[in-house]
Design a protein around this motif. Sequence first.
Motif, PDB file in Angstrom:
ATOM      1  N   THR A  25       0.822  -1.214   0.000  1.00 24.98           N
ATOM      2  CA  THR A  25       0.000   0.000   0.000  1.00 24.98           C
ATOM      3  C   THR A  25       0.856   1.264   0.000  1.00 24.98           C
ATOM      4  OG1 THR A  25      -1.732  -1.159   1.206  1.00 24.98           O
ATOM      5  CG2 THR A  25      -1.808   1.243   1.225  1.00 24.98           C
ATOM      6  N   ALA A  26       1.938   1.246   0.794  1.00 21.82           N
ATOM      7  CA  ALA A  26       2.805   2.426   0.853  1.00 21.82           C
ATOM      8  C   ALA A  26       3.448   2.717  -0.495  1.00 21.82           C
ATOM      9  CB  ALA A  26       3.877   2.238   1.927  1.00 21.82           C
ATOM     10  N   ALA A  27       3.732   1.652  -1.288  1.00 19.82           N
ATOM     11  CA  ALA A  27       4.312   1.859  -2.615  1.00 19.82           C
ATOM     12  C   ALA A  27       3.334   2.602  -3.517  1.00 19.82           C
ATOM     13  CB  ALA A  27       4.703   0.519  -3.226  1.00 19.82           C
ATOM     14  N   GLN A  28       2.056   2.255  -3.418  1.00 26.12           N
ATOM     15  CA  GLN A  28       1.054   2.959  -4.217  1.00 26.12           C
ATOM     16  C   GLN A  28       0.931   4.410  -3.773  1.00 26.12           C
ATOM     17  OE1 GLN A  28      -2.647   0.902  -4.844  1.00 26.12           O
ATOM     18  NE2 GLN A  28      -3.836   2.788  -4.938  1.00 26.12           N
ATOM     19  N   GLU A  29       0.929   4.657  -2.454  1.00 25.45           N
ATOM     20  CA  GLU A  29       0.803   6.020  -1.956  1.00 25.45           C
ATOM     21  C   GLU A  29       2.008   6.873  -2.339  1.00 25.45           C
ATOM     22  OE1 GLU A  29       0.231   5.671   2.207  1.00 25.45           O
ATOM     23  OE2 GLU A  29      -1.806   4.863   2.047  1.00 25.45           O
ATOM     24  N   LEU A  30       3.197   6.261  -2.337  1.00 25.58           N
ATOM     25  CA  LEU A  30       4.411   7.016  -2.645  1.00 25.58           C
ATOM     26  C   LEU A  30       4.530   7.326  -4.128  1.00 25.58           C
ATOM     27  CD1 LEU A  30       7.163   8.151  -1.638  1.00 25.58           C
ATOM     28  CD2 LEU A  30       8.130   5.908  -2.153  1.00 25.58           C
ATOM     29  N   THR A  31       4.187   6.341  -4.993  1.00 25.93           N
ATOM     30  CA  THR A  31       4.485   6.463  -6.423  1.00 25.93           C
ATOM     31  C   THR A  31       3.289   6.831  -7.278  1.00 25.93           C
ATOM     32  OG1 THR A  31       4.011   4.135  -6.922  1.00 25.93           O
ATOM     33  CG2 THR A  31       6.225   4.675  -6.092  1.00 25.93           C
ATOM     34  N   GLY A  32       2.082   6.576  -6.770  1.00 25.28           N
ATOM     35  CA  GLY A  32       0.893   6.818  -7.581  1.00 25.28           C
ATOM     36  C   GLY A  32       0.507   5.652  -8.454  1.00 25.28           C
ATOM     37  N   TRP A  33       1.380   4.643  -8.589  1.00 25.59           N
ATOM     38  CA  TRP A  33       1.067   3.454  -9.392  1.00 25.59           C
ATOM     39  C   TRP A  33       0.228   2.492  -8.557  1.00 25.59           C
ATOM     40  CZ3 TRP A  33       2.145   3.741 -14.385  1.00 25.59           C
ATOM     41  CH2 TRP A  33       3.220   4.532 -14.827  1.00 25.59           C
ATOM     42  N   ALA A  34      -0.895   2.027  -9.101  1.00 23.28           N
ATOM     43  CA  ALA A  34      -1.746   1.066  -8.405  1.00 23.28           C
ATOM     44  C   ALA A  34      -1.210  -0.344  -8.608  1.00 23.28           C
ATOM     45  CB  ALA A  34      -3.181   1.153  -8.928  1.00 23.28           C
ATOM     46  N   ALA A  35      -1.564  -1.250  -7.692  1.00 26.87           N
ATOM     47  CA  ALA A  35      -1.055  -2.621  -7.749  1.00 26.87           C
ATOM     48  C   ALA A  35      -1.426  -3.308  -9.059  1.00 26.87           C
ATOM     49  CB  ALA A  35      -1.576  -3.416  -6.553  1.00 26.87           C
ATOM     50  N   ASP A  36      -2.665  -3.113  -9.550  1.00 29.54           N
ATOM     51  CA  ASP A  36      -3.079  -3.815 -10.778  1.00 29.54           C
ATOM     52  C   ASP A  36      -2.375  -3.274 -12.019  1.00 29.54           C
ATOM     53  OD1 ASP A  36      -4.322  -1.385 -10.926  1.00 29.54           O
ATOM     54  OD2 ASP A  36      -6.367  -2.157 -10.998  1.00 29.54           O
ATOM     55  N   GLU A  37      -1.698  -2.126 -11.891  1.00 33.48           N
ATOM     56  CA  GLU A  37      -0.919  -1.593 -13.005  1.00 33.48           C
ATOM     57  C   GLU A  37       0.510  -2.120 -13.008  1.00 33.48           C
ATOM     58  OE1 GLU A  37      -2.287   2.888 -13.816  1.00 33.48           O
ATOM     59  OE2 GLU A  37      -1.654   2.590 -11.726  1.00 33.48           O
ATOM     60  N   VAL A  38       0.896  -2.771 -11.920  1.00 34.49           N
ATOM     61  CA  VAL A  38       2.311  -3.082 -11.730  1.00 34.49           C
ATOM     62  C   VAL A  38       2.573  -4.578 -11.569  1.00 34.49           C
ATOM     63  CG1 VAL A  38       4.298  -2.712 -10.224  1.00 34.49           C
ATOM     64  CG2 VAL A  38       2.704  -0.834 -10.648  1.00 34.49           C
ATOM     65  N   VAL A  39       1.774  -5.265 -10.743  1.00 31.48           N
ATOM     66  CA  VAL A  39       2.060  -6.658 -10.402  1.00 31.48           C
ATOM     67  C   VAL A  39       2.038  -7.532 -11.662  1.00 31.48           C
ATOM     68  CG1 VAL A  39       1.241  -8.673  -9.124  1.00 31.48           C
ATOM     69  CG2 VAL A  39       1.164  -6.406  -8.073  1.00 31.48           C
ATOM     70  N   GLY A  40       3.068  -8.385 -11.797  1.00 29.20           N
ATOM     71  CA  GLY A  40       3.209  -9.265 -12.952  1.00 29.20           C
ATOM     72  C   GLY A  40       4.032  -8.667 -14.074  1.00 29.20           C
ATOM     73  N   ARG A  41       4.428  -7.405 -13.950  1.00 17.82           N
ATOM     74  CA  ARG A  41       5.228  -6.731 -14.969  1.00 17.82           C
ATOM     75  C   ARG A  41       6.505  -6.173 -14.352  1.00 17.82           C
ATOM     76  NH1 ARG A  41       0.107  -2.923 -16.686  1.00 17.82           N
ATOM     77  NH2 ARG A  41      -1.410  -4.618 -16.937  1.00 17.82           N
ATOM     78  N   ARG A  42       7.403  -5.739 -15.180  1.00 18.03           N
ATOM     79  CA  ARG A  42       8.578  -5.028 -14.676  1.00 18.03           C
ATOM     80  C   ARG A  42       8.120  -3.672 -14.138  1.00 18.03           C
ATOM     81  NH1 ARG A  42      14.308  -5.405 -15.562  1.00 18.03           N
ATOM     82  NH2 ARG A  42      15.283  -3.435 -14.959  1.00 18.03           N
ATOM     83  N   SER A  43       8.696  -3.241 -13.028  1.00 16.54           N
ATOM     84  CA  SER A  43       8.246  -2.029 -12.360  1.00 16.54           C
ATOM     85  C   SER A  43       8.354  -0.813 -13.275  1.00 16.54           C
ATOM     86  CB  SER A  43       9.084  -1.783 -11.100  1.00 16.54           C
ATOM     87  OG  SER A  43       8.780  -0.509 -10.555  1.00 16.54           O
ATOM     88  N   PRO A  44       7.291  -0.025 -13.393  1.00 12.16           N
ATOM     89  CA  PRO A  44       7.356   1.213 -14.193  1.00 12.16           C
ATOM     90  C   PRO A  44       8.220   2.282 -13.537  1.00 12.16           C
ATOM     91  CG  PRO A  44       5.259   1.084 -13.028  1.00 12.16           C
ATOM     92  CD  PRO A  44       5.954  -0.225 -12.796  1.00 12.16           C
ATOM     93  N   LEU A  45       8.634   2.057 -12.274  1.00  7.34           N
ATOM     94  CA  LEU A  45       9.508   3.019 -11.622  1.00  7.34           C
ATOM     95  C   LEU A  45      10.856   3.116 -12.319  1.00  7.34           C
ATOM     96  CD1 LEU A  45       8.863   2.118  -7.853  1.00  7.34           C
ATOM     97  CD2 LEU A  45       7.881   4.008  -9.161  1.00  7.34           C
ATOM     98  N   THR A  46      11.277   2.005 -12.940  1.00  7.94           N
ATOM     99  CA  THR A  46      12.577   1.973 -13.625  1.00  7.94           C
ATOM    100  C   THR A  46      12.377   1.398 -15.025  1.00  7.94           C
ATOM    101  OG1 THR A  46      13.021  -0.182 -12.601  1.00  7.94           O
ATOM    102  CG2 THR A  46      13.898   1.768 -11.494  1.00  7.94           C
ATOM    103  N   PRO A  47      11.953   2.217 -15.987  1.00 15.13           N
ATOM    104  CA  PRO A  47      11.683   1.719 -17.347  1.00 15.13           C
ATOM    105  C   PRO A  47      12.894   1.002 -17.951  1.00 15.13           C
ATOM    106  CG  PRO A  47      10.935   3.994 -17.074  1.00 15.13           C
ATOM    107  CD  PRO A  47      11.741   3.658 -15.858  1.00 15.13           C
ATOM    108  N   GLU A  48      12.616  -0.005 -18.792  1.00 15.34           N
ATOM    109  CA  GLU A  48      13.696  -0.786 -19.401  1.00 15.34           C
ATOM    110  C   GLU A  48      14.645   0.112 -20.196  1.00 15.34           C
ATOM    111  OE1 GLU A  48      13.012  -4.832 -20.905  1.00 15.34           O
ATOM    112  OE2 GLU A  48      10.879  -4.333 -20.748  1.00 15.34           O
ATOM    113  N   ARG A  49      15.929  -0.251 -20.124  1.00 18.50           N
ATOM    114  CA  ARG A  49      17.016   0.440 -20.818  1.00 18.50           C
ATOM    115  C   ARG A  49      17.234   1.862 -20.333  1.00 18.50           C
ATOM    116  NH1 ARG A  49      14.588  -2.655 -24.619  1.00 18.50           N
ATOM    117  NH2 ARG A  49      13.246  -0.969 -25.329  1.00 18.50           N
ATOM    118  N   SER A  50      16.606   2.230 -19.213  1.00 23.53           N
ATOM    119  CA  SER A  50      16.856   3.553 -18.636  1.00 23.53           C
ATOM    120  C   SER A  50      18.044   3.483 -17.681  1.00 23.53           C
ATOM    121  CB  SER A  50      15.617   4.052 -17.885  1.00 23.53           C
ATOM    122  OG  SER A  50      15.391   3.243 -16.730  1.00 23.53           O
ATOM    123  N   GLU A  51      18.588   4.648 -17.327  1.00 19.87           N
ATOM    124  CA  GLU A  51      19.688   4.691 -16.375  1.00 19.87           C
ATOM    125  C   GLU A  51      19.244   4.150 -15.022  1.00 19.87           C
ATOM    126  OE1 GLU A  51      23.380   5.137 -14.807  1.00 19.87           O
ATOM    127  OE2 GLU A  51      22.760   5.319 -16.915  1.00 19.87           O
TER     128      GLU A  51
END
Length: 477
Positions: A25-51
Amino acid sequence: MSARPNVREAVVITALDGRVLSWATAAQELTGWAADEVVGRRSPLTPERSEAARCLDVLRAEALATGRGTGEVACVLADGSTLVCVADVHLLLDLAQGQAGFCEVLRPVVDAADALPAHEALLEQVVGHAIVRLDPEGVVRSWSLGAVRMKGYRAEEIVGRHFTAFYTDVDRANGRPAMLLDMARRDGLARDVGWRVRADGSRFWGEISINALHAPDGELSGFLKVTRDLTPDKLREIEHQKLFRALGHDLRNPLAAARGFIDVARENLADDPAHAATGALLERSGLALVRITSMLDELLRTVTHASTNDHSQQAHPLRLTDAAAQVLGDLSALHDVRRVELDLGAATVYATSVDLIRVLSNLVGNALRYSDGVVRVAATVGAESVDITVGDSGRGIHPDDLASIFELGTRGRMAEEGDGGHGDGLASVRYLVEKHGGTVHIDSRLDVGTTVTVSLPRDYRSPGAGAGAGALAEEGA
């Protein structure tokens, strides 16, 4: 973008390939990303091939090799802004399923203008974590290398056992572990500080956070428990407490002797009218020594209130009638406590006995000091809290003083020189009540009386749940 003010850390569990397995829950509050947007995928916090993704991959590699890796990562939030976090990545072992993964603890790095710890201090805060995953019932399901070092159990010794194994007998008897899980279920996060037990039976002072973990459909899937060992700080605090106790003992002796000498001198002069003025000065000197002794006792109670050897310093359910009986016994030396009427029933609150007694002593003492009639102390039990009222029919508080009456050193214009006191009692009450997650309110009318209402929780709340930002706290009390 600055960090959300009420989110100090967020916890994310990922598989070895970077797929998000759980999003607290704290991850959603901190980042704005909801669990159903994130779970099962690579985290959008660190997009692929980004620094940021490359930085996080390095930390995961360090965690695979040594158990943990720590560094700064620029996270992308749901609104497109960037938030720099200290990422503390732990290798998470899950022997029950024969798998491994990572637990990532993200702590925002704030701007220097926010007057919070700098980057170096934040790095100190993430050292020494024990990461434990629990199922919804509190059974240990995963174990980190940091947990091995801190708690002493090997993974095969603890996975499958209930997490109450980490708590003292007193905490288990008081239901503290269950209360923390209930709080995490309800609020998404529970925090606690206290003594915990290692595999060999020794104790350490731990700062604990328990994050609720949810599946994409919103169902509770378990908890992520993060523990930080603060034992060295606690041992230094205990040594300081011992020093203050010894100092207090040594200071009380000469104060008591001085009061005794003054009493003898007054008795010798009592029958001599020629020395009436000297006797009056001696009486005032004696009263000053009484006030100094009272101030010393209050100071020592404040600086030693976290004593670990006194069970009264551990929050647990307390009967108000028991606390009131001790308060009236203490006040009987200075006041006619027969004026106090109690209507507390069987009400209980969750607090430390020392703090509860200090609150009641200040309120009842004030009522006896500033009124001549009956002082009524009553309790009303609500669904989550208990309201304690202390009312008198005395001179009251001037309306212009109500806004500041809870500030340190404020006595109000209706106070008289012979009343005693220093204007710190209500400030102390506010600080202690808010520390327990409660509230305090005062209602007063001139020549009618004053009623103070304190609301305290019926069950456990984590330390600092209340505002706790009163003037007394700012003075370091």
